[in-house]
Design a protein around this motif. Structure first.
Motif, PDB file in Angstrom:
ATOM      1  N   VAL A  34       0.864  -1.173   0.000  1.00 18.74           N
ATOM      2  CA  VAL A  34       0.000   0.000   0.000  1.00 18.74           C
ATOM      3  C   VAL A  34       0.903   1.225   0.000  1.00 18.74           C
ATOM      4  CG1 VAL A  34      -1.795   1.267   1.215  1.00 18.74           C
ATOM      5  CG2 VAL A  34      -1.803  -1.241   1.230  1.00 18.74           C
ATOM      6  N   THR A  36       1.076   5.352   0.054  1.00 13.58           N
ATOM      7  CA  THR A  36       0.376   6.602   0.343  1.00 13.58           C
ATOM      8  C   THR A  36       1.306   7.734  -0.059  1.00 13.58           C
ATOM      9  OG1 THR A  36      -0.744   5.544   2.204  1.00 13.58           O
ATOM     10  CG2 THR A  36      -0.811   7.957   2.102  1.00 13.58           C
ATOM     11  N   GLU A  37       0.897   8.471  -1.088  1.00  9.89           N
ATOM     12  CA  GLU A  37       1.723   9.543  -1.640  1.00  9.89           C
ATOM     13  C   GLU A  37       0.838  10.753  -1.900  1.00  9.89           C
ATOM     14  OE1 GLU A  37       5.087  10.085  -5.127  1.00  9.89           O
ATOM     15  OE2 GLU A  37       3.709   8.413  -5.263  1.00  9.89           O
ATOM     16  N   ASN A  40      -2.880  10.382  -1.331  1.00 11.27           N
ATOM     17  CA  ASN A  40      -3.573   9.344  -2.096  1.00 11.27           C
ATOM     18  C   ASN A  40      -3.041   7.975  -1.698  1.00 11.27           C
ATOM     19  OD1 ASN A  40      -5.075  11.206  -3.666  1.00 11.27           O
ATOM     20  ND2 ASN A  40      -3.243  11.567  -4.892  1.00 11.27           N
ATOM     21  N   ARG A  41      -3.969   7.047  -1.457  1.00 10.39           N
ATOM     22  CA  ARG A  41      -3.614   5.684  -1.046  1.00 10.39           C
ATOM     23  C   ARG A  41      -3.904   4.736  -2.203  1.00 10.39           C
ATOM     24  NH1 ARG A  41      -6.270   1.308   1.638  1.00 10.39           N
ATOM     25  NH2 ARG A  41      -4.847   0.285   3.089  1.00 10.39           N
ATOM     26  N   GLU A  43      -3.106   0.640  -3.756  1.00 11.84           N
ATOM     27  CA  GLU A  43      -2.568  -0.702  -3.583  1.00 11.84           C
ATOM     28  C   GLU A  43      -1.815  -1.076  -4.859  1.00 11.84           C
ATOM     29  OE1 GLU A  43      -5.649  -3.445  -2.512  1.00 11.84           O
ATOM     30  OE2 GLU A  43      -5.809  -2.625  -0.494  1.00 11.84           O
ATOM     31  N   CYS A  59       6.947   9.035  -0.153  1.00 15.04           N
ATOM     32  CA  CYS A  59       5.682   8.401   0.208  1.00 15.04           C
ATOM     33  C   CYS A  59       5.876   7.548   1.450  1.00 15.04           C
ATOM     34  CB  CYS A  59       5.179   7.534  -0.944  1.00 15.04           C
ATOM     35  SG  CYS A  59       6.176   6.047  -1.227  1.00 15.04           S
ATOM     36  N   THR A  62       3.311   0.554   3.001  1.00 14.65           N
ATOM     37  CA  THR A  62       2.990  -0.488   3.963  1.00 14.65           C
ATOM     38  C   THR A  62       3.284  -1.813   3.291  1.00 14.65           C
ATOM     39  OG1 THR A  62       1.252   0.897   4.906  1.00 14.65           O
ATOM     40  CG2 THR A  62       1.218  -1.438   5.476  1.00 14.65           C
ATOM     41  N   ARG A  68       5.283  -0.110   8.140  1.00 14.43           N
ATOM     42  CA  ARG A  68       5.086   1.147   7.401  1.00 14.43           C
ATOM     43  C   ARG A  68       6.440   1.840   7.291  1.00 14.43           C
ATOM     44  NH1 ARG A  68       1.137   6.253   8.443  1.00 14.43           N
ATOM     45  NH2 ARG A  68       1.224   6.967   6.302  1.00 14.43           N
TER      46      ARG A  68
END
Length: 87
Positions: A34, A36-37, A40-41, A43, A59, A62, A68
């Motif tokens: 996952v 997150t940047e 925005n999340r 997959e 970013c 995960t 994380r």
């Protein structure tokens, strides 16, 4: 001379922004990370033996085992037995 300095400066900025992290899955099965940047999340599925490029502007990632990790770009990450190894 000032024009030359400006061209060099802009080239360095562009080169620095183009650097991204690369993740390689060494496991025999696909993994999902996952990313997150910029709020925005997403997959990202990385197939077995495949590599993906991500995090051009920094970013959080995960990993499959739940860790994380903060990335700034330019890192090389390997997924080994579900865990991330950053090189």
């Amino acid at each position: 001379m000032a024009r030359f300095a400006t061209v060099i400066f802009l080239s360095l900025l562009i080169a620095a922004g183009a650097e991204a992290a690369t993740i390689t899955n060494t496991d025999p099965a696909p993994v999902v990370v996952v990313v997150t940047e910029g709020g925005n999340r997403v997959e990202v599925v990385v197939d077995a033996g495949a590599s993906e490029t991500l995090c051009a502007a920094g970013c959080f990632m995960t990993t499959p085992d739940g860790d994380r990790i903060g990335l700034g770009g330019g890192e090389t990450i390997e997924i080994v037995k579900g865990s991330a190894i950053i090189k």
